[in-house]
Design an enzyme around this catalytic site. Structure first.
Site, short mmCIF file in Angstrom:
data_model
loop_
_atom_site.label_atom_id
_atom_site.label_comp_id
_atom_site.label_asym_id
_atom_site.label_seq_id
_atom_site.Cartn_x
_atom_site.Cartn_y
_atom_site.Cartn_z
N CYS A 128 0.82 -1.22 0.00
CA CYS A 128 0.00 0.00 0.00
C CYS A 128 0.85 1.26 0.00
O CYS A 128 0.33 2.37 -0.14
CB CYS A 128 -0.92 0.02 1.22
SG CYS A 128 -2.02 -1.39 1.28
N HIS B 215 -2.65 7.02 4.59
CA HIS B 215 -3.18 5.81 3.96
C HIS B 215 -4.51 5.47 4.64
O HIS B 215 -4.62 5.52 5.86
CB HIS B 215 -2.17 4.68 4.13
CG HIS B 215 -2.67 3.38 3.60
ND1 HIS B 215 -3.30 3.26 2.38
CD2 HIS B 215 -2.65 2.12 4.14
CE1 HIS B 215 -3.63 2.00 2.19
NE2 HIS B 215 -3.25 1.29 3.23
N ASN C 126 -10.05 0.54 1.85
CA ASN C 126 -8.61 0.55 1.60
C ASN C 126 -8.34 0.16 0.14
O ASN C 126 -8.51 -1.00 -0.23
CB ASN C 126 -7.94 -0.43 2.57
CG ASN C 126 -6.43 -0.50 2.40
OD1 ASN C 126 -5.88 0.05 1.45
ND2 ASN C 126 -5.78 -1.18 3.32
O1 UT7 Z 1 -3.00 -1.48 4.08
C1 UT7 Z 1 -2.63 -2.32 5.12
C2 UT7 Z 1 -3.68 -3.37 5.21
N1 UT7 Z 1 -4.10 -3.84 6.47
C3 UT7 Z 1 -4.48 -3.12 7.53
O2 UT7 Z 1 -4.34 -1.94 7.62
C4 UT7 Z 1 -5.12 -3.87 8.65
C5 UT7 Z 1 -4.88 -3.26 10.01
N2 UT7 Z 1 -5.73 -3.88 10.99
C6 UT7 Z 1 -7.03 -3.53 11.17
O3 UT7 Z 1 -7.51 -2.62 10.54
C7 UT7 Z 1 -7.82 -4.27 12.22
O4 UT7 Z 1 -6.97 -5.11 12.94
C8 UT7 Z 1 -9.01 -5.09 11.62
C9 UT7 Z 1 -10.07 -4.15 11.08
C10 UT7 Z 1 -8.53 -6.01 10.52
C11 UT7 Z 1 -9.65 -5.95 12.70
O5 UT7 Z 1 -10.09 -5.14 13.76
P1 UT7 Z 1 -9.73 -5.51 15.26
O6 UT7 Z 1 -10.35 -4.49 16.11
O7 UT7 Z 1 -8.23 -5.64 15.33
O8 UT7 Z 1 -10.50 -6.87 15.44
P2 UT7 Z 1 -9.93 -8.32 15.77
O9 UT7 Z 1 -9.21 -8.89 14.59
O10 UT7 Z 1 -9.19 -8.26 17.09
O11 UT7 Z 1 -11.28 -9.10 15.99
C12 UT7 Z 1 -12.20 -8.75 17.01
C13 UT7 Z 1 -13.45 -9.58 16.82
C14 UT7 Z 1 -13.16 -11.06 16.58
O12 UT7 Z 1 -14.18 -11.81 17.20
P3 UT7 Z 1 -13.89 -12.54 18.63
O13 UT7 Z 1 -12.77 -13.47 18.35
O14 UT7 Z 1 -13.54 -11.43 19.57
O15 UT7 Z 1 -15.19 -13.20 18.91
C15 UT7 Z 1 -13.32 -11.20 15.10
O16 UT7 Z 1 -13.66 -12.50 14.70
O17 UT7 Z 1 -14.15 -9.12 15.67
C16 UT7 Z 1 -14.42 -10.23 14.81
N3 UT7 Z 1 -14.46 -9.78 13.43
C17 UT7 Z 1 -15.58 -9.38 12.81
N4 UT7 Z 1 -16.85 -9.29 13.21
C18 UT7 Z 1 -17.78 -8.86 12.35
C19 UT7 Z 1 -13.41 -9.66 12.56
N5 UT7 Z 1 -13.85 -9.20 11.37
C20 UT7 Z 1 -15.19 -9.04 11.49
C21 UT7 Z 1 -16.21 -8.58 10.63
N6 UT7 Z 1 -17.46 -8.49 11.08
N7 UT7 Z 1 -15.92 -8.21 9.36
#
Ligand code: UT7
Length: 332
Positions: free
Chosen positions: A119, A259, A289
């Site tokens: 990115c 970004h 993104n």
């Molecule tokens: O350009 C670079 C590309 N990548 C990035 O910039 C990614 C950077 N990271 C992020 O933006 C965040 O880490 C995410 C948006 C990917 C995830 O957010 P988070 O607050 O870090 O959530 P998490 O991965 O810790 O997940 C929290 C919960 C989980 O459920 P449990 O295990 O707590 O029950 C996930 O399974 O949220 C759940 N979850 C969702 N729920 C509904 C993850 N994705 C989703 C979803 N809808 N789409």
């Protein structure tokens, strides 16, 4: 690599953008996976994204964005002597997307290549383009940041599918008055953390087989929370470094174009730098993104909205697969 500009300043002469027609809202995603508008909006700031359909392709978006930027610069495609496409989603593995765009535009006098830096591709491209102009090795450069991630996103993986969108942004770079244009720019990378964001198959190590397809290895794999932590730190560090390189402070910035990966990442970073919300330009709610396309598309929208005045100080910062990250400061 550190660059501080003094002579033969390189600047952005014009901008253009192209987005796919199809709009996919969070509510549309609720229909196909276990997610909710509420979760996506609260955890990322994204409300909808654009997705290529029918005969739309990365190279076609690049060509559309470039035609707009060229027209605004009063240049023909034949005036371009270097054409760079920053992308991780080329139309084909071979040849480069830049070659396809060159043919579409008939930019027959240009040397062309793709640049792969996740990115951060657009800011890597800006750093490279600046060298050519500073060294009189090129006069008019077309730099495109473009990605079509929707075909390589696993629509069964809610951790990644909700985040990405498709688009292309183009800028024409040329020589500008000394003391304006790119004041400072810096690229960073850490290849030891490549496994945080990658596509396991499709390269020469693991070409497509029945097994790679069955095991969904042609799609993006991402460790979201690890990238989140890394992103906040490097966005702050690299922005402060490029500001320091040109003797400026965050308080002197008119705008920051970050970004657009996650609004929570952006909020944590800009607040830590002591910036005000009105200094930060955002369109993540409408596009998600778009990888290398985020910054040039945001630039183009800001230009169109008449936000920038001559002399405005603008910082841009990005991070992504590689890992890579980078930042630049422009005097408009
Ligand atoms: O350009 C670079 C590309 N990548 C990035 O910039 C990614 C950077 N990271 C992020 O933006 C965040 O880490 C995410 C948006 C990917 C995830 O957010 P988070 O607050 O870090 O959530 P998490 O991965 O810790 O997940 C929290 C919960 C989980 O459920 P449990 O295990 O707590 O029950 C996930 O399974 O949220 C759940 N979850 C969702 N729920 C509904 C993850 N994705 C989703 C979803 N809808 N789409």
């Amino acid at each position: 690599m550190n660059i501080v500009t003094s002579k033969n300043a390189a600047g952005i002469i014009s901008t253009g953008r192209a987005l796919p027609v199809s709009r996919v809202t969070n509510f549309d995603l609720e229909e196909i996976m276990d997610t909710s508008d509420r979760w996506i909006k609260a955890r990322t700031g994204i409300e909808e994204r654009r997705i290529i359909t029918n005969d739309e392709t990365n190279s076609k978006l690049c060509t559309r964005a470039s035609r707009i930027a060229l027209e605004r610069a009063n240049l023909t495609p034949q005036d371009i002597d270097l054409l760079i496409v920053a992308t991780v989603t080329p139309d084909l593995t071979l040849p480069s997307t830049a070659c396809l765009v060159q043919a579409e535009l008939d930019a027959c006098n240009a040397a062309v290549f793709d640049l792969v830096a996740g990115c951060t591709g657009f800011l890597y491209g800006l750093n490279v383009a600046e060298q050519y102009i500073k060294n009189n090795a090129a006069k008019n450069i077309l730099l495109i940041g473009a990605d079509t991630l929707s075909p390589v996103v696993d629509w069964r993986d809610r951790n990644t599918a909700v985040l990405f969108g498709d688009g292309a942004g183009a800028v024409v770079l040329g020589k500008v008055e000394d003391g304006s244009g790119v004041l400072a720019s810096k690229m960073f990378s850490d290849g030891t953390r490549a496994d945080l964001l990658y596509i396991p198959a499709g390269g020469s190590v693991r070409p497509a087989t029945m097994r790679t397809v069955k095991e969904r290895m042609h799609y993006i794999k991402m460790s979201g929370p690890e990238i989140f932590k890394f992103a906040v730190t490097v966005m702050i560090d690299s922005t402060l470094q490029v500001l320091e390189m040109c003797g400026k402070t965050p308080a002197e910035l008119d705008y920051l174009i970050p970004h657009q990966a996650n609004e929570r990442i952006i909020n944590l970073a800009y607040k830590k730098m002591g910036l005000k919300p009105e200094q930060v330009l955002l369109n993540i709610n409408r596009y998600g993104n778009m990888s290398s396309a985020c910054i040039p598309i945001m630039l183009d929208e800001a230009v169109e909205q008449g936000k920038f005045q001559s002399g405005d100080l603008i910082a841009m910062v990005s991070f992504g697969a590689g890992l890579t990250w980078g930042a630049a400061v422009l005097k408009w």
